[in-house]
Enzyme design. Structure first.
Site, PDB file in Angstrom:
ATOM      1  N   ARG A  20     126.100 -36.045 -25.067  1.00 32.40           N
ATOM      2  CA  ARG A  20     124.390 -36.209 -24.857  1.00 32.40           C
ATOM      3  C   ARG A  20     123.252 -36.541 -26.478  1.00 32.40           C
ATOM      4  NH1 ARG A  20     122.431 -31.500 -20.834  1.00 32.40           N
ATOM      5  NH2 ARG A  20     120.277 -32.164 -21.140  1.00 32.40           N
ATOM      6  N   HIS A  28     125.433 -42.579 -15.796  1.00 29.26           N
ATOM      7  CA  HIS A  28     125.196 -41.918 -16.377  1.00 29.26           C
ATOM      8  C   HIS A  28     124.117 -40.882 -15.135  1.00 29.26           C
ATOM      9  CE1 HIS A  28     123.538 -39.803 -20.291  1.00 29.26           C
ATOM     10  NE2 HIS A  28     122.499 -39.025 -19.778  1.00 29.26           N
ATOM     11  N   TYR A  63     105.859 -49.482 -14.342  1.00 32.06           N
ATOM     12  CA  TYR A  63     105.004 -50.131 -14.850  1.00 32.06           C
ATOM     13  C   TYR A  63     105.732 -51.035 -15.679  1.00 32.06           C
ATOM     14  CZ  TYR A  63     101.914 -46.896 -12.024  1.00 32.06           C
ATOM     15  OH  TYR A  63     100.785 -46.604 -10.602  1.00 32.06           O
TER      16      TYR A  63
END
Length: 842
Positions: free
Chosen positions: A43, A89, A132
């Site tokens: 990570r 992931h 968006y």
């Protein structure tokens, strides 16, 4: 009422047998270690080879698999997030989208990897939701994912063992250094600033050519970080510590200049802020300090930032306050000066390590060498397989009738294949390929194509075998590919590096800046600064650490100097606005200066030439133009203007050199593109007023142009430096042949004559790439400011040159040693690239 049996049933007995007694402390330790391992390796920390965290690598690979190339349309970011989360992931859409946004922000990444469309946030606001915004791969991302299908890296299973994903990307450039990284793991963290792509690749190529090079050698290419938002880095000691052992700290400052915001009020204009600092944060901090009386002298703050002009934060200063003193308080009390801690922690062979600059470059070079080796082996195997098929097909075409007869007389495909192998001595793949062949390929034209393809395959196979068989050729291939990346994707440096912040001012003493003598300097890479030391270039061995000074002029701290341009203009510059280079025992690097563009905005095609003083008792300045015009300009400079014309130029003409005279008895020197040198005394040129157009200086023929004009003291030890090459080569790409000749070898001739030959052209040479005449010792510098050695002077004025080691961009002499209040020599003319034109001066 039924009674429950006290004897446990069989199921209860099995359940009780599966209960294990576990110590809570041991369980917590084991769980914590597993969690820490997952955070560190999966990570938070980047891989030192491709510079990517796992989520970033999976995003780029997922987008590549979706075909989201730069030449295709954008798709919704939520689609990318879903694809990556479902296949590679499984850690939540928030983490994936945050990583995607960061790779698309130009103020975060020095070379963005994602091309975002929509609101991807700013330094003060977060991005819009993934539904968006839209995204696709940026051109730089193709360098990261290129050649993935050529077995260049190992693939590993995804989280559910259903798919494969790359364990590392091929990475055609050192992404970890270029884009930096940040992350917090368990017990460790990484924080790496971005760097300039061209500088990093230059250092990597130098390491390939010189594996035993020192850190100082590498820092000639990578002097410091290059932050996406520009700004200034103050103090380079921490940077060298970080490059040496992987840990260090440096301070970043906003880029500012002092302007007249109204006719009677000055203001501080901020055009660049420290890394990841937004204007709203600065404005809020300024208002808080003004209200608490910690900050005085500020009347208003305006944010005039827009997309066309970029960041522009205007801080109005009250009358009676020194803007420089107010600026120092802003640096102390607001985020306009911030610190950055470098902690170069990355994964190397699966282990977290703290790496210096050389270690980071070495890990990348070794990895990239392995990638190119594996890619070459894959391509060699594929081309050998194709060549084998082509050779079989050529055999079939030569005996096409017999091939058809064998196939027609066979009972099935298996028999036909066996008979083809037996009759024509073909291999199994060749026979199978012939059986699958379309009849339209069996033409005379196809045979020509196949023979051409065979020759090309044999050439490629030979080249690939050479690469795999020669380690030096393999490293040369890696280096040349890096050079191509730098040429295609490199951008100029944005961040200015300052050795020191100088002596700070305070608001309580606004007039503390004294009008002391100083030198104003202009470097070959366009940096300006002032210093009280007359010779900041003379360090051990006489070599400068970075860049070369091409123009110097003496003035005072509150005085002004003039900048002469190629369009015949003189622009007034304030010495007080320039950064100060502090005096040291060694030589301060002029990388501590600020770009000329920070003080004057020149139109396209207008180049800076030199700096001159504005003293009225000066003998004036001498100008030379591309069409051979010479002019001595009187010192009747206007006191109410910031720029004015010093020569009237004809159409197609431009000033190629300007120099401030000290006695009026100097030799004026012209050098043309056909290597004709003419010099005569400045005394034969009468001084003229500013509107005049000058007089004939050198006689030109046809399309000849002047490439250098300057003035020298005839009693000094001077040299003539010429570099010849081809006029068809791209500027700055040809090293050419270089020659240094004593100036005394060239006889003086009258004004408006043709001069004498200064350089004999070799085959392939037809023009002078660069010319310079001045006092020794002369210093040469490449376009990036790195010093270039000049050959020894020879006595042959019309001889040919020797090959130069690298293209030279500028040449300058050492200017006089001693304190700045001593009488200086003439300003040193800078070389300038000339606009095209023709004709003769009058």
């Amino acid at each position: 009422m039924a009674r429950r049996s006290s004897t446990p049933s069989g199921e209860e007995q099995d359940f009780q047998e599966r209960i294990l007694d576990i110590d809570v402390e041991e369980e917590m330790q084991g769980a914590f270690l597993e969690y820490a391992y997952s955070v560190i390796y999966s990570r938070a920390l980047p891989d030192a080879r491709d510079g990517l965290k796992p989520v970033q690598r999976r995003i780029l690979y997922g987008m590549s698999e979706l075909g989201l190339r730069p030449d295709r349309g954008h798709v919704k970011s939520s689609r990318v997030v879903g694809e990556v989360m479902g296949k590679y992931h499984p850690h939540g859409d928030g983490a994936i989208y945050d990583a995607l946004v960061r790779m698309a922000q130009p103020f975060t990444m020095r070379l963005p990897l994602v091309d975002g469309h929509g609101n991807f946030g700013s330094l003060d606001d977060g991005p819009a939701a993934s539904r968006y915004t839209e995204a696709r791969l940026a051109p730089a991302a193709l360098l990261m994912t290129g050649s993935l299908d050529e077995e260049t890296v190992d693939f590993v299973p995804n989280y559910d063992d259903q798919l494969l994903q790359p364990g590392v990307l091929p990475a055609a450039y050192p992404n970890l250094l270029v884009n930096g990284a940040s992350g917090i793991a368990v017990g460790m963290a990484t924080s790496m600033p971005p760097h300039n792509l061209v500088e990093v690749i230059g250092a990597a190529r130098h390491l390939i050519a010189n594996p035993q090079c020192s850190l100082d050698d590498l820092m000639k290419f990578v002097p410091g970080p290059d932050l996406p938002g520009g700004g200034k880095i103050v103090g380079l000691e921490g940077i060298r510590d970080a490059y040496l052992n992987g840990r260090g700290t440096f301070r970043t400052r906003a880029t500012t200049r002092i302007e007249n915001v109204t006719p009677r009020k000055k203001g501080i204009v901020v055009t660049e802020l420290p890394y990841l600092v937004g204007p709203e944060k600065v404005i809020e901090k300024i208002k808080d300090n003004v209200q608490s009386k910690k900050l005085q002298g500020i009347s208003d703050v305006k944010d005039l930032t827009d997309r066309k002009h970029g960041l522009r934060l205007v801080i109005e200063v009250k009358n009676g306050f020194n803007p420089e003193a107010v600026l120092e308080q802003l640096y102390k009390l607001t985020p306009m000066e911030d610190s950055f801690g470098i902690n170069n922690v990355a994964l190397v062979d699966g282990q977290p390590r703290t790496l210096g600059l050389k270690d980071l470059l070495r890990v990348y070079v070794d990895f990239r060498t392995d990638v190119v080796r594996r890619r070459s082996a894959y391509r060699l195997r594929k081309r050998e397989e194709r060549l084998h098929l082509v050779e079989g097909l050529l055999i079939a075409i030569l005996d096409i009738d017999e091939v058809i007869q064998v196939i027609r007389s066979s009972e099935d495909a298996a028999v036909a294949k066996d008979r083809l192998m037996e009759v024509f001595d073909l291999s199994d793949p060749q026979a199978t390929y012939i059986l699958d062949l379309q009849l339209r390929r069996l033409t005379k034209f196809s045979r020509v194509e196949l023979e051409t393809e065979k020759a090309e395959l044999e050439r490629q196979i030979e080249a690939l075998r050479a690469i795999l068989g020669d380690e030096k050729l393999l490293l040369k291939t890696v280096s040349s590919e890096l050079a191509d990346v730098a040429k295609a994707h490199g951008t100029p440096r944005r961040t200015v590096l300052l050795e020191s912040a100088g002596t700070p001012l305070t608001a309580s003493s606004p007039l503390e800046v004294s009008d002391d003598p100083c030198w104003v300097l202009l470097s070959s890479t366009g940096l300006m600064a002032r210093t009280t030391t007359a010779d900041p270039l003379s360090n051990e061995g006489g070599r400068h650490k970075h860049d070369a000074v091409v123009a110097t002029v003496r003035t005072t701290a509150r005085g002004y100097v003039g900048l002469v341009t190629s369009r015949g203009r003189m622009i007034r510059l304030s010495a007080l606005e320039l950064p100060t280079l502090p005096p040291t025992n060694g030589a301060p690097s002029l990388s501590g200066g600020a770009p000329l563009a920070a003080f004057v905005d020149l139109p396209r095609g207008e180049e800076p030439l030199t700096l001159v003083s504005l003293r009225e008792d000066s003998p004036g300045i001498a100008l030379g133009t591309a069409l051979g015009v010479v002019k001595r300009v009187t010192t009747d400079y206007p006191g109410n203007k910031d720029d004015w014309e010093v020569i009237s130029l004809k159409d197609g003409d431009a000033v190629v050199g300007a120099v401030e005279l000290t006695t009026g008895q100097e030799d004026l020197v012209f050098l043309t593109n056909v290597a004709q040198l003419l010099h005569f005394s400045a005394a034969v040129v009468r001084p003229q007023g500013r509107p005049a157009g000058g007089m004939a200086g050198i006689k030109l023929a046809g399309d000849e142009r002047v490439v250098f004009f300057g003035a020298v003291d005839p009693a000094a030890d001077n040299v003539v430096v010429t570099s010849a090459g081809s006029s068809g080569a791209l500027p700055g790409t040809e090293a050419g042949s270089l020659k240094v000749t004593p100036y005394a070898e060239y006889p003086a001739k009258g004004r408006a004559t043709g001069g004498v030959r200064a350089h004999r052209f070799l085959r392939g040479e037809d023009t002078l790439l660069l010319a310079w005449v001045g006092a020794v010792p002369a210093r040469a510098a490449a376009a990036n400011g790195v010093a270039v050695d000049l050959p020894p002077a020879t006595g042959k004025r019309d001889g040919s040159g020797t090959p130069a080691p690298t293209p030279i961009a500028a040449i300058a002499p050492a200017f006089p040693a001693g304190p700045a209040d001593q009488e200086p020599g003439a300003a040193v003319p800078a070389e300038a690239e000339l606009p095209p034109g023709d004709g003769e001066g009058e």
